[in-house]
Design an enzyme around this catalytic site. Structure first.
Site, PDB file in Angstrom:
ATOM      1  N   ARG A  74       0.860  -1.179   0.000  1.00 51.25           N
ATOM      2  CA  ARG A  74       0.000   0.000   0.000  1.00 51.25           C
ATOM      3  C   ARG A  74       0.900   1.233   0.000  1.00 51.25           C
ATOM      4  O   ARG A  74       1.897   1.284   0.740  1.00 51.25           O
ATOM      5  CB  ARG A  74      -0.898   0.025   1.245  1.00 51.25           C
ATOM      6  CG  ARG A  74      -2.116  -0.849   1.139  1.00 51.25           C
ATOM      7  CD  ARG A  74      -3.129  -0.282   0.145  1.00 51.25           C
ATOM      8  NE  ARG A  74      -4.294  -1.113  -0.029  1.00 51.25           N
ATOM      9  CZ  ARG A  74      -4.441  -2.022  -1.005  1.00 51.25           C
ATOM     10  NH1 ARG A  74      -3.481  -2.218  -1.883  1.00 51.25           N
ATOM     11  NH2 ARG A  74      -5.550  -2.706  -1.114  1.00 51.25           N
ATOM     12  N   GLU A  92      -2.438   8.318  -5.411  1.00 48.32           N
ATOM     13  CA  GLU A  92      -2.573   7.624  -6.699  1.00 48.32           C
ATOM     14  C   GLU A  92      -3.674   8.287  -7.511  1.00 48.32           C
ATOM     15  O   GLU A  92      -4.736   8.554  -6.949  1.00 48.32           O
ATOM     16  CB  GLU A  92      -2.914   6.145  -6.473  1.00 48.32           C
ATOM     17  CG  GLU A  92      -1.757   5.398  -5.832  1.00 48.32           C
ATOM     18  CD  GLU A  92      -2.044   3.922  -5.555  1.00 48.32           C
ATOM     19  OE1 GLU A  92      -3.137   3.449  -5.915  1.00 48.32           O
ATOM     20  OE2 GLU A  92      -1.190   3.266  -4.979  1.00 48.32           O
ATOM     21  N   HIS A 108      -0.327   0.852  -9.949  1.00 51.92           N
ATOM     22  CA  HIS A 108      -1.108  -0.030  -9.060  1.00 51.92           C
ATOM     23  C   HIS A 108      -1.751  -1.167  -9.869  1.00 51.92           C
ATOM     24  O   HIS A 108      -2.977  -1.303  -9.930  1.00 51.92           O
ATOM     25  CB  HIS A 108      -2.187   0.746  -8.289  1.00 51.92           C
ATOM     26  CG  HIS A 108      -2.666  -0.002  -7.067  1.00 51.92           C
ATOM     27  ND1 HIS A 108      -3.110   0.620  -5.927  1.00 51.92           N
ATOM     28  CD2 HIS A 108      -2.752  -1.335  -6.816  1.00 51.92           C
ATOM     29  CE1 HIS A 108      -3.466  -0.299  -5.034  1.00 51.92           C
ATOM     30  NE2 HIS A 108      -3.261  -1.492  -5.564  1.00 51.92           N
TER      31      HIS A 108
HETATM   32  N1  LIG Z   1      -0.424  -3.834  -5.506  1.00 52.81           N
HETATM   33  C1  LIG Z   1      -1.518  -4.579  -5.595  1.00 52.81           C
HETATM   34  O1  LIG Z   1      -2.165  -4.641  -6.646  1.00 52.81           O
HETATM   35  C2  LIG Z   1      -1.947  -5.399  -4.405  1.00 52.81           C
HETATM   36  C3  LIG Z   1      -2.787  -6.499  -4.617  1.00 52.81           C
HETATM   37  C4  LIG Z   1      -3.118  -7.291  -3.529  1.00 52.81           C
HETATM   38  C5  LIG Z   1      -2.670  -6.989  -2.250  1.00 52.81           C
HETATM   39  N2  LIG Z   1      -1.891  -5.888  -2.071  1.00 52.81           N
HETATM   40  C6  LIG Z   1      -1.394  -5.553  -0.732  1.00 52.81           C
HETATM   41  O2  LIG Z   1      -0.364  -6.472  -0.389  1.00 52.81           O
HETATM   42  C7  LIG Z   1      -0.215  -6.499   1.047  1.00 52.81           C
HETATM   43  C8  LIG Z   1      -0.005  -7.919   1.543  1.00 52.81           C
HETATM   44  O3  LIG Z   1      -1.123  -8.727   1.200  1.00 52.81           O
HETATM   45  P1  LIG Z   1      -1.227 -10.238   1.726  1.00 52.81           P
HETATM   46  O4  LIG Z   1      -2.366 -10.873   0.988  1.00 52.81           O
HETATM   47  O5  LIG Z   1       0.093 -10.895   1.714  1.00 52.81           O
HETATM   48  O6  LIG Z   1      -1.671  -9.973   3.235  1.00 52.81           O
HETATM   49  P2  LIG Z   1      -1.509 -10.950   4.489  1.00 52.81           P
HETATM   50  O7  LIG Z   1      -2.465 -10.457   5.503  1.00 52.81           O
HETATM   51  O8  LIG Z   1      -1.568 -12.382   4.060  1.00 52.81           O
HETATM   52  O9  LIG Z   1      -0.001 -10.655   4.960  1.00 52.81           O
HETATM   53  C9  LIG Z   1       0.369  -9.453   5.540  1.00 52.81           C
HETATM   54  C10 LIG Z   1       1.426  -9.788   6.596  1.00 52.81           C
HETATM   55  O10 LIG Z   1       1.914  -8.545   7.133  1.00 52.81           O
HETATM   56  C11 LIG Z   1       2.187  -8.788   8.504  1.00 52.81           C
HETATM   57  N3  LIG Z   1       2.300  -7.544   9.255  1.00 52.81           N
HETATM   58  C12 LIG Z   1       1.328  -6.838   9.895  1.00 52.81           C
HETATM   59  N4  LIG Z   1       1.865  -5.751  10.495  1.00 52.81           N
HETATM   60  C13 LIG Z   1       3.196  -5.771  10.225  1.00 52.81           C
HETATM   61  C14 LIG Z   1       4.281  -4.923  10.578  1.00 52.81           C
HETATM   62  N5  LIG Z   1       4.090  -3.835  11.340  1.00 52.81           N
HETATM   63  N6  LIG Z   1       5.509  -5.236  10.117  1.00 52.81           N
HETATM   64  C15 LIG Z   1       5.717  -6.341   9.351  1.00 52.81           C
HETATM   65  N7  LIG Z   1       4.719  -7.194   9.004  1.00 52.81           N
HETATM   66  C16 LIG Z   1       3.478  -6.910   9.424  1.00 52.81           C
HETATM   67  C17 LIG Z   1       1.048  -9.689   8.964  1.00 52.81           C
HETATM   68  O11 LIG Z   1       1.391 -10.409  10.137  1.00 52.81           O
HETATM   69  C18 LIG Z   1       0.853 -10.606   7.770  1.00 52.81           C
HETATM   70  O12 LIG Z   1       1.571 -11.819   7.905  1.00 52.81           O
HETATM   71  C19 LIG Z   1      -1.462  -5.798   1.598  1.00 52.81           C
HETATM   72  O13 LIG Z   1      -1.098  -4.482   1.958  1.00 52.81           O
HETATM   73  C20 LIG Z   1      -2.403  -5.730   0.403  1.00 52.81           C
HETATM   74  O14 LIG Z   1      -3.290  -4.643   0.486  1.00 52.81           O
HETATM   75  C21 LIG Z   1      -1.511  -5.101  -3.118  1.00 52.81           C
END
Ligand SMILES: NC(=O)c1ccc[n+]([C@@H]2O[C@H](COP(=O)([O-])OP(=O)(O)OC[C@H]3O[C@@H](n4cnc5c(N)ncnc54)[C@H](O)[C@@H]3O)[C@@H](O)[C@H]2O)c1
Length: 318
Positions: free
Chosen positions: A234, A263, A282
């Site tokens: 994000r 964005e 994005h």
């Molecule tokens: N760019 C895109 O098009 C796109 C698409 C999908 C998801 N995303 C983003 O990707 C990110 C990850 O998605 P995901 O499905 O792997 O989520 P997920 O919930 O499976 O994994 C996120 C991880 O981050 C960890 N976390 C929480 N707080 C933290 C901190 N302070 N420091 C380090 N780690 C921490 C959590 O414990 C979790 O394991 C999200 O922000 C999501 O919005 C972006």
């Protein structure tokens, strides 16, 4: 009376999937003319269900929906940081997401950004386009043996580990909530420890109060090897001013961003043209297949709510 499904915004080729799923249930699908708050409050006050992409659905919009008895706010995507979930929960509105439609795509895009930065593809290709044929000397290093630090090792981060190890990268990760070991990942106890000797730092955590501007002056000061920062999570996890300053100071050697704090990235923003920045719009989630699945699954959450069925992927408890 026909049920009304309000779509706040979308980035898709069209809305046929939503219409084909919801119109047979007697629902009318209405797309908001804009996603500013006043427009959304007006429309939400007529909504039986809402589909939300990137629009900010804060308390005023959620309250307007609640007054109309809105059954569900379904997010097109994984992150739900743009929806006021506590207010929705308080008003008994179900919030759903689509947690797993693009995990491979985002992990692939992360590696694509990493390789693009590591191999200096953007300056090399720009040179060729301008009639040049010169190797970008000095900035390309052998990948094998370099260190990648992951901040957040959930569903996407763990897929990045799987892809990075065969390239010969050493992968360290910090995730305060990780319970199971991940094969091949060196787990460390803090973000500072993870980034200290990293050549690449990649973000895979959700946007929360703790992760807002996680990449800022303080963490950059811990980085000893002027790494490339990659962000496919994000935008607000990265402080753009700190990154521009660190590129100028040489404390970061590059950035590769799929998401930015604002964005689209403003036209005049220095990262649009910086030679050591790669920015994509994005799109890490995107593939033809993932987009179709996303629309089908979000529309299905609305259909389930309208039929009084339980959600497949609820993110609140109502
Ligand atoms: N760019 C895109 O098009 C796109 C698409 C999908 C998801 N995303 C983003 O990707 C990110 C990850 O998605 P995901 O499905 O792997 O989520 P997920 O919930 O499976 O994994 C996120 C991880 O981050 C960890 N976390 C929480 N707080 C933290 C901190 N302070 N420091 C380090 N780690 C921490 C959590 O414990 C979790 O394991 C999200 O922000 C999501 O919005 C972006």
């Amino acid at each position: 009376m026909a049920k009304r499904v309000v779509i706040t915004d979308h980035v898709f080729g069209g809305l046929d999937i939503e219409r084909e799923t919801l119109e047979p249930l007697g629902a009318e699908v209405v797309l908001a003319a804009s996603s500013d708050e006043d427009t959304l409050v007006d429309l939400a006050s007529t909504a039986d269900a809402m589909l939300v992409c990137f629009a900010a659905v804060g308390a005023p919009v959620v309250r307007a929906a609640g007054e109309n008895g809105c059954a569900v706010i379904a997010r097109y995507g994984i992150g739900v940081d743009n929806i006021d979930i506590p207010t929705a929960t308080e008003l008994g509105i179900r919030v759903t997401n689509v947690p797993d439609y693009c995990l491979d795509e985002v992990a692939d895009h992360t590696l694509a950004l990493l390789l693009c930065a590591a191999r200096q593809l953007v300056p090399a290709n720009l040179g060729v386009r301008e009639g040049d044929w010169t190797i970008p000397h000095g900035n390309v290093h052998r990948l094998r043996g370099r260190r990648l630090a992951l901040l957040g090792v959930g569903r996407i981060g763990s897929r990045v580990v799987e892809r990075a190890l065969p390239l010969g990268l050493e992968v360290v990760g910090y995730d305060p909530f990780l319970t199971e070991p991940i094969p091949g990942l060196i787990q460390v106890g803090s973000a500072a420890e993870a980034v200290r000797e990293a050549d690449f730092v990649s973000l895979h955590a959700p946007l929360t109060d703790e992760t807002h501007h996680l990449i800022g002056p303080e963490l950059i000061a811990e980085m000893e090897r002027a790494p490339v920062v990659i962000n496919t999570s994000r935008g607000p996890l990265v402080d753009p001013d700190a990154v521009v300053a660190a590129l100028a100071a040489g404390t970061l050697s590059g950035v590769a961003l799929d998401v930015t704090e604002v964005e689209p990235l403003p036209d005049e923003h220095p990262l649009r043209t910086h030679p050591q920045a790669v920015v994509t719009p994005h799109m890490a989630f995107y593939s033809v297949e993932a987009e179709r699945e996303l629309q089908e699954r979000a529309a299905d959450e609305v259909a389930r709510a309208l039929r009084g069925e339980p959600a497949r992927s609820p993110v609140n408890d109502v």
